[in-house]
Design an enzyme around this catalytic site. Structure first.
Site, PDB file in Angstrom:
ATOM      1  N   ASP A 250      14.416 -38.571 -19.731  1.00  0.00           N
ATOM      2  CA  ASP A 250      14.176 -37.146 -19.978  1.00  0.00           C
ATOM      3  C   ASP A 250      15.478 -36.477 -20.417  1.00  0.00           C
ATOM      4  O   ASP A 250      16.293 -36.068 -19.593  1.00  0.00           O
ATOM      5  CB  ASP A 250      13.633 -36.482 -18.706  1.00  0.00           C
ATOM      6  CG  ASP A 250      13.330 -35.002 -18.921  1.00  0.00           C
ATOM      7  OD1 ASP A 250      13.331 -34.556 -20.097  1.00  0.00           O
ATOM      8  OD2 ASP A 250      13.081 -34.295 -17.912  1.00  0.00           O
TER       9      ASP A 250
ATOM     10  N   ASP B  74      13.086 -40.564 -14.311  1.00  0.00           N
ATOM     11  CA  ASP B  74      11.942 -39.676 -14.505  1.00  0.00           C
ATOM     12  C   ASP B  74      10.606 -40.415 -14.627  1.00  0.00           C
ATOM     13  O   ASP B  74       9.570 -39.799 -14.867  1.00  0.00           O
ATOM     14  CB  ASP B  74      12.200 -38.777 -15.725  1.00  0.00           C
ATOM     15  CG  ASP B  74      11.714 -37.355 -15.492  1.00  0.00           C
ATOM     16  OD1 ASP B  74      11.477 -36.996 -14.326  1.00  0.00           O
ATOM     17  OD2 ASP B  74      11.556 -36.624 -16.485  1.00  0.00           O
TER      18      ASP B  74
ATOM     19  N   ARG C  62       4.764 -32.097 -16.810  1.00  0.00           N
ATOM     20  CA  ARG C  62       3.448 -31.471 -16.612  1.00  0.00           C
ATOM     21  C   ARG C  62       2.567 -31.610 -17.851  1.00  0.00           C
ATOM     22  O   ARG C  62       1.343 -31.623 -17.736  1.00  0.00           O
ATOM     23  CB  ARG C  62       3.642 -30.001 -16.183  1.00  0.00           C
ATOM     24  CG  ARG C  62       4.308 -29.133 -17.203  1.00  0.00           C
ATOM     25  CD  ARG C  62       4.826 -27.816 -16.610  1.00  0.00           C
ATOM     26  NE  ARG C  62       6.065 -28.003 -15.849  1.00  0.00           N
ATOM     27  CZ  ARG C  62       6.694 -27.037 -15.197  1.00  0.00           C
ATOM     28  NH1 ARG C  62       6.206 -25.801 -15.186  1.00  0.00           N
ATOM     29  NH2 ARG C  62       7.810 -27.284 -14.552  1.00  0.00           N
TER      30      ARG C  62
ATOM     31  N   ASP D  93      11.696 -29.152 -21.864  1.00  0.00           N
ATOM     32  CA  ASP D  93      12.177 -29.898 -20.693  1.00  0.00           C
ATOM     33  C   ASP D  93      11.158 -29.862 -19.548  1.00  0.00           C
ATOM     34  O   ASP D  93      11.288 -30.608 -18.582  1.00  0.00           O
ATOM     35  CB  ASP D  93      13.531 -29.337 -20.242  1.00  0.00           C
ATOM     36  CG  ASP D  93      14.251 -30.275 -19.282  1.00  0.00           C
ATOM     37  OD1 ASP D  93      13.843 -31.447 -19.185  1.00  0.00           O
ATOM     38  OD2 ASP D  93      15.231 -29.819 -18.645  1.00  0.00           O
TER      39      ASP D  93
ATOM     40  N   LYS E 149      18.959 -30.872 -22.028  1.00  0.00           N
ATOM     41  CA  LYS E 149      19.642 -30.715 -20.734  1.00  0.00           C
ATOM     42  C   LYS E 149      21.149 -30.759 -20.963  1.00  0.00           C
ATOM     43  O   LYS E 149      21.617 -31.447 -21.874  1.00  0.00           O
ATOM     44  CB  LYS E 149      19.280 -31.881 -19.809  1.00  0.00           C
ATOM     45  CG  LYS E 149      17.895 -31.826 -19.198  1.00  0.00           C
ATOM     46  CD  LYS E 149      17.695 -33.010 -18.250  1.00  0.00           C
ATOM     47  CE  LYS E 149      16.275 -33.077 -17.719  1.00  0.00           C
ATOM     48  NZ  LYS E 149      15.927 -31.959 -16.829  1.00  0.00           N
TER      49      LYS E 149
ATOM     50  N   GLU F  38       8.373 -31.193 -19.464  1.00  0.00           N
ATOM     51  CA  GLU F  38       7.520 -32.144 -20.196  1.00  0.00           C
ATOM     52  C   GLU F  38       6.613 -32.951 -19.275  1.00  0.00           C
ATOM     53  O   GLU F  38       5.534 -33.376 -19.690  1.00  0.00           O
ATOM     54  CB  GLU F  38       8.393 -33.090 -21.031  1.00  0.00           C
ATOM     55  CG  GLU F  38       8.953 -34.308 -20.286  1.00  0.00           C
ATOM     56  CD  GLU F  38       9.875 -33.958 -19.125  1.00  0.00           C
ATOM     57  OE1 GLU F  38      10.447 -32.841 -19.128  1.00  0.00           O
ATOM     58  OE2 GLU F  38      10.021 -34.773 -18.198  1.00  0.00           O
TER      59      GLU F  38
ATOM     60  N   LYS G  99       3.980 -39.794 -12.956  1.00  0.00           N
ATOM     61  CA  LYS G  99       4.745 -39.347 -14.125  1.00  0.00           C
ATOM     62  C   LYS G  99       5.591 -40.518 -14.626  1.00  0.00           C
ATOM     63  O   LYS G  99       6.260 -41.186 -13.831  1.00  0.00           O
ATOM     64  CB  LYS G  99       5.641 -38.156 -13.751  1.00  0.00           C
ATOM     65  CG  LYS G  99       6.615 -37.738 -14.875  1.00  0.00           C
ATOM     66  CD  LYS G  99       7.395 -36.462 -14.538  1.00  0.00           C
ATOM     67  CE  LYS G  99       8.497 -36.178 -15.549  1.00  0.00           C
ATOM     68  NZ  LYS G  99       9.272 -34.955 -15.246  1.00  0.00           N
TER      69      LYS G  99
HETATM   70  N1  BES Z   1      12.569 -34.394 -14.788  1.00  0.00           N
HETATM   71  C1  BES Z   1      12.872 -33.034 -14.585  1.00  0.00           C
HETATM   72  C2  BES Z   1      12.917 -32.634 -13.106  1.00  0.00           C
HETATM   73  C3  BES Z   1      13.999 -33.249 -12.255  1.00  0.00           C
HETATM   74  C4  BES Z   1      15.165 -32.553 -12.008  1.00  0.00           C
HETATM   75  C5  BES Z   1      13.807 -34.463 -11.641  1.00  0.00           C
HETATM   76  C6  BES Z   1      16.128 -33.100 -11.187  1.00  0.00           C
HETATM   77  C7  BES Z   1      14.775 -35.016 -10.828  1.00  0.00           C
HETATM   78  C8  BES Z   1      15.929 -34.328 -10.585  1.00  0.00           C
HETATM   79  C9  BES Z   1      11.815 -32.156 -15.258  1.00  0.00           C
HETATM   80  O1  BES Z   1      11.214 -32.667 -16.394  1.00  0.00           O
HETATM   81  C10 BES Z   1      12.508 -30.888 -15.666  1.00  0.00           C
HETATM   82  O2  BES Z   1      13.409 -30.961 -16.436  1.00  0.00           O
HETATM   83  N2  BES Z   1      12.050 -29.768 -15.109  1.00  0.00           N
HETATM   84  C11 BES Z   1      12.625 -28.513 -15.403  1.00  0.00           C
HETATM   85  C12 BES Z   1      11.503 -27.511 -15.494  1.00  0.00           C
HETATM   86  C13 BES Z   1      11.904 -26.173 -16.023  1.00  0.00           C
HETATM   87  C14 BES Z   1      12.324 -26.286 -17.480  1.00  0.00           C
HETATM   88  C15 BES Z   1      10.753 -25.230 -15.882  1.00  0.00           C
HETATM   89  C16 BES Z   1      13.581 -28.149 -14.267  1.00  0.00           C
HETATM   90  O3  BES Z   1      13.290 -28.460 -13.123  1.00  0.00           O
HETATM   91  O4  BES Z   1      14.633 -27.605 -14.561  1.00  0.00           O
HETATM   92 ZN    ZN Z   2      11.143 -34.750 -16.504  1.00  0.00          ZN
HETATM   93 ZN    ZN Z   3      12.329 -32.296 -18.166  1.00  0.00          ZN
END
Ligand code: BES
Ligand code: ZN
Ligand code: ZN
Length: 497
Positions: free
Chosen positions: A271, A289, A352, A348, A278, A350, A266
């Site tokens: 992000d 990220d 995937r 968010d 966020k 993103e 990734k």
């Molecule tokens: N990059 C984040 C995941 C992340 C969170 C990485 C904390 C490192 C530390 C990812 O893109 C994300 O924001 N995921 C969301 C998914 C949700 C919206 C289904 C999450 O984990 O809140």
């Molecule tokens: Zn992310």
């Molecule tokens: Zn994200």
């Protein structure tokens, strides 16, 4: 800092810091420790004991020799309990000695080869672990600091045993190779989002392959991605001023390749969450990220030197996730490279979307297996904490192999299930799949989402959201900041084939 191993008698070393070791609760001293202790008329062990030194892993006792030896100081390092002893203790003991030397501003260190004597571990592996511990502990990210980073000048491993020195020499090389990969990844991940745009990752890949006959790279720009139907990468990137790129690196061994492996990372350079913005606290570390792609690049930075008998494909799609008038909206539907449609309910989620394309692309390379690495979900950090990576796989053997290789390499990974019954949580009323599940099991629904894009190629997904970045000091060789996590496991996996 120069690190070397050579034959010699520790007791006669002319050095600023002489490092020997002690197991916790062992009356018997190892050969080198006993000899140094004798040179100090038994005071080293007596004084250390008086001051409460027990030999716990990571503990130290420092003593000035006051002219009793050619070394100025002796450092006694604890190895922990003998029954718990492993290469990880060797790595940490070496790192602790380096940290002590650095704190004292010491330039010249001479150390025993931890683990090869009373520890009864192979000298090559011990030397490798020591070099890893020392190099990773010595790392500092100083690009944005006025104060220069001061390292010791030399770290000499000294052994009386000629055979240990000979195999130790190869171990020192191994350790240097692994450290190159880890530190390369750390530098990329520590770089702020403002200086880490998608094209910076492209340049990093191009820099790595330069002048190396075993490596090549192909770069796809926005126009090419449009032709390829990379709706995931294009959709995430459309809110940012920085254009998207996909990078495909290839390593071909000199001899015949035993396997063909694809590593997919990734690479979201920052992000923000996009329109599903966020909260500001959660954004503070989102420069990390792209850590999945940094791990892939770290592997490629070291692979020529490692020279495994495997064909390796390194693939990542680099984008920035930003909100703007052009950004993808919650509710939009995109089409991934494998023609599956995705309802984007949360911008968010993103990572995937980008992996939908890069995994589809990896499948087309017809690899024996695919491993993806991604800082994919906060839910994974809730499940396994900050130090453990989740492994999800459609192939039990591959998952087991990754978990055990991680342990061999000194990293922590644990398998989590791709529960079939949860697949319906990502059903969409208007598309083939939606990009979020329910409130629960978020790491698993993310894994199930990715599975839609790998056909039946054996594949493992590594959610490195926790261990990619250390919010606090984790151990003596993992300071705050980017860790370079997963590079050692991947290099070990390739070298084991
Ligand atoms: N990059 C984040 C995941 C992340 C969170 C990485 C904390 C490192 C530390 C990812 O893109 C994300 O924001 N995921 C969301 C998914 C949700 C919206 C289904 C999450 O984990 O809140
Ligand atoms: Zn992310
Ligand atoms: Zn994200």
């Amino acid at each position: 800092m120069d690190i070397s191993i050579r034959k010699g008698n520790l007791v006669q070393e002319k050095t600023d810091l002489l490092v020997v070791n002690l197991f916790e609760g062992e009356g018997d001293l190892g050969g080198a420790t006993a000899a140094v202790n004798a040179s100090l008329s038994g005071k080293l062990v007596t004084f250390a004991g008086d001051d409460g030194f027990k030999g716990k892993l990571g503990s130290t006792y420092l003593m000035h020799t006051d002219g009793a030896m050619t070394a100025k100081r002796v450092l006694l390092v604890g190895l922990g309990k003998k029954e718990d002893f492993s290469l990880e203790a060797v790595r940490q003991a070496a790192a602790v000695s380096l940290n002590t030397a650095k704190a004292l501003g010491i330039k010249k260190i001479s150390s025993v080869l931890h683990g090869a004597g009373a520890g009864e571990l192979p000298a090559r592996e011990c030397a490798r672990a020591m070099v890893e511990g020392v190099r990773l502990a010595d790392y500092a990210f100083t690009k944005y600091k006025k104060a220069k980073h001061e390292s010791p000048k030399t770290f000499d491993i000294v052994s009386k045993n000629g055979r240990d020195v000979r195999s130790g020499e190869r171990g020192v090389q191994d350790g240097e190779t692994y450290a190159i990969g880890v530190l390369f990844a750390r530098d990329l991940v520590n770089t702020p989002g403002g200086d880490m745009h998608p094209e910076v990752l492209v340049e990093a890949a191009q820099e790595i392959v330069k002048g190396k006959g075993t490596l090549r790279v192909r770069v796809y720009d926005k126009e090419k991605l449009e032709k390829m139907g990379a709706g995931g990468l294009l959709g995430v990137a459309q809110g940012s001023d920085a254009p998207p790129y996909m990078v495909h690196m290839v390593y071909k061994p000199k001899g015949k390749a035993k396997k063909k492996v694809a590593l997919v990372g990734k690479a979201v350079t920052f992000d923000s969450g996009g329109l599903s913005l966020k909260p500001s606290g959660a954004m503070e570390t989102m420069k990390i990220d792209m850590a999945g792609s940094a791990a892939v690049l770290g592997v490629f930075a070291a692979i020529d030197q490692l020279a495994p008998n495997v064909e390796v494909h390194g693939i990542f799609g680099a984008v920035e996730n930003m909100p703007s008038g052009r950004a993808i909206r919650p509710g939009d539907v995109i089409t991934a490279m494998n023609k599956k449609t995705i309802e984007v309910l949360n911008t968010d989620a993103e990572g995937r979307l980008t992996l939908a394309d890069t995994l589809s692309y990896a499948v087309k390379q017809k690899p024996d297996y695919i491993i993806d690495l991604a800082t994919l979900t906060g839910a994974c950090v809730v499940a396994l904490g900050e130090e453990i990576t989740a492994v999800m796989s459609n192939n039990a053997e591959l998952a087991g192999q990754i978990v055990s290789t991680a342990a061999q390499a000194g990293e922590k990974m644990w398998e989590m299930p791709l529960e079939k019954n949860y697949r319906k949580l990502i059903d969409s009323p208007i598309a083939d799949v939606k990009n979020i599940g329910s409130r629960w099991g978020g790491a698993l629904t993310a894994g199930l989402f990715l599975q839609e894009f790998v056909d039946d190629v054996p594949w493992a997904h590594l959610d490195i959201a926790g261990p990619a970045f250390a919010e606090r000091v984790i151990d003596p060789y993992t300071p705050k900041g980017a860790t370079g996590h997963a590079v050692r496991t991947l290099l070990q996996l390739l070298s084991n084939i």
